[in-house]
Design an enzyme around this catalytic site. Sequence first.
Site, mmCIF file in Angstrom:
data_model
loop_
_atom_site.group_PDB
_atom_site.id
_atom_site.type_symbol
_atom_site.label_atom_id
_atom_site.label_comp_id
_atom_site.label_asym_id
_atom_site.label_seq_id
_atom_site.Cartn_x
_atom_site.Cartn_y
_atom_site.Cartn_z
ATOM 1 N N HIS A 159 0.912 -1.201 0.012
ATOM 2 C CA HIS A 159 -0.062 -0.092 0.062
ATOM 3 C C HIS A 159 0.863 1.316 0.057
ATOM 4 O O HIS A 159 0.845 2.122 0.990
ATOM 5 C CB HIS A 159 -0.985 0.036 1.185
ATOM 6 C CG HIS A 159 -1.985 -1.154 1.065
ATOM 7 N ND1 HIS A 159 -3.183 -0.885 0.304
ATOM 8 C CD2 HIS A 159 -1.768 -2.571 1.229
ATOM 9 C CE1 HIS A 159 -4.132 -2.009 0.575
ATOM 10 N NE2 HIS A 159 -3.248 -2.969 0.927
ATOM 11 N N HIS A 220 -6.951 -10.190 -10.602
ATOM 12 C CA HIS A 220 -6.198 -9.005 -10.116
ATOM 13 C C HIS A 220 -4.736 -9.063 -10.551
ATOM 14 O O HIS A 220 -4.091 -7.878 -10.677
ATOM 15 C CB HIS A 220 -6.170 -9.254 -8.487
ATOM 16 C CG HIS A 220 -7.566 -8.713 -7.856
ATOM 17 N ND1 HIS A 220 -8.479 -9.565 -7.910
ATOM 18 C CD2 HIS A 220 -7.535 -7.666 -7.325
ATOM 19 C CE1 HIS A 220 -9.331 -9.163 -7.046
ATOM 20 N NE2 HIS A 220 -8.945 -7.935 -6.812
ATOM 21 N N ASP A 242 -6.676 -12.393 -0.539
ATOM 22 C CA ASP A 242 -7.047 -11.251 -0.257
ATOM 23 C C ASP A 242 -8.416 -11.142 -0.579
ATOM 24 O O ASP A 242 -9.173 -10.197 -0.831
ATOM 25 C CB ASP A 242 -6.337 -10.164 -1.382
ATOM 26 C CG ASP A 242 -6.401 -8.728 -0.883
ATOM 27 O OD1 ASP A 242 -6.813 -8.502 0.525
ATOM 28 O OD2 ASP A 242 -6.647 -7.883 -1.539
#
Length: 367
Positions: A159, A220, A242
Amino acid sequence: MTQSQLLQFVNCSILRNHEIIWEDIWVRGGKIVNPEKMFFDEKISADVQIDCRGALISPGFIELQINGGFGVDFSCDFEDVEEGLRVVAKGILAHGVTSFCPTVVTSPAHVYDKGFDSVLETYGCLDNVRIVTVAPELEKAPEVIEKFVERGITVSLGHSMASLGEGEAAVKHGASFITHLFNAMLPFHHRDPGLVGLLASDAVPDDHVVYFGIISDGIHTHPAALRIAHRTHPKGLVLVTDAISALGLEEGMHQLGQLSVEVKAGCAYIAGTDTLCGSIATMSECVKFFKEATSCSIVEALEAATLHPAKALGIDQTKGSLHFGADADFIFLGKDMDLWSTWISGECVYQAEGKTEAACFCKVKRK
C-alpha cells in the site's frame, strides 16, 4: 478416533522434502510421527489404518491475507469476533485452508507518522498479530519496522508509493514480505522498479529471503505478471486470495456493511457498476490457476500455498510441511488437484460432496 491412537494413512502419495513420494503418513496426538520410533522403540502397530485410495496428500493451505468471507468482514464486524472467525474458518475448509491470518484494513497514514507508540495506541495489544503491512516511505517506517520485528512480527511492505531504494532500506531494517505484489504499489518502471524490484535486488543478502504475496485469481494479476514473478523469484512466492466478505456467497445482490455488492460470474462488483470491489477467489482456485498460468510443477504450486507462507511467518517447523513433528494439518487431492478432504490434527474436518470414496477407515488390532 482419539488423540492417543496411532493412525496410519496408506495407499497415498505425499509431498515431502520438495518432492512427491509414495509413502504412508503416521499420526498421533495431532502430530506427524516417525514410524521407525513406533516400530523399534515402542514396538507397536497402528490402531487405525486409513486407505487414502490413491490420493495425493499435501500440507493444508495457509492463507496470509483474507479480509473476511461468507458475509463476515474482519474490519467491521466487531460485535461477535469469535463467531465471525468460526464462520470463516469453517467455510474455508472446503477450499483446503487449515490455517489463516484474519486481515484488517490499514489505518490512515498519519497514524504511523507518530511512530510505534501510536501504532500501539491504535491497535492495542499486538500479542496475536503475526504480520503487518507498512509503507516504507513514511518518515517513521524504519523505527516501526524494527519494533515489530523485535516482537517476532513479520513486516510486509505494501500500500505504498515507495522507490526501490526505500524498499531496500526497509529490508535492511527487517522487512521480509511484500503485500499482494503489483497491487496497491507503483507500477514497474525500468529506471526505478519500486517494490517489485526487490524480487531481483542485489542489495538483499543471499541468506535473507524476501517473500511476496500474489493474487493468482486471473483478475487481479495477469497470467504474464504471474509468470514474471515466478521466474524471477520462485522461492519467495506466496499465494494469497485477499478475499473479502463476499467470498462464498451465492450470485446476486448482497448488503455487506454499508456496501451493496453484486456477485456475478465469479466476481464481486459494487452494485450497479462494473467496478470490482475485491477478490472472492478461493485458495484452491488460486493454486490451480497459478499452476496453469506458470506451467510450474505440482510441487511448486502446492508449496506456494503451504511451505512458503509458513516460512514467511517463521512457523515452518510445525506448519506447511509433512515433516515429522509437524502438525497433522493436510488435504487429500485427487486428479487435477481437486480437493477430496481437509484434515486438522489428524481429524477429517471436511469431505467434498460425492467423495465418500476418498478414504476408507479400518481398525487394526495391535499385534
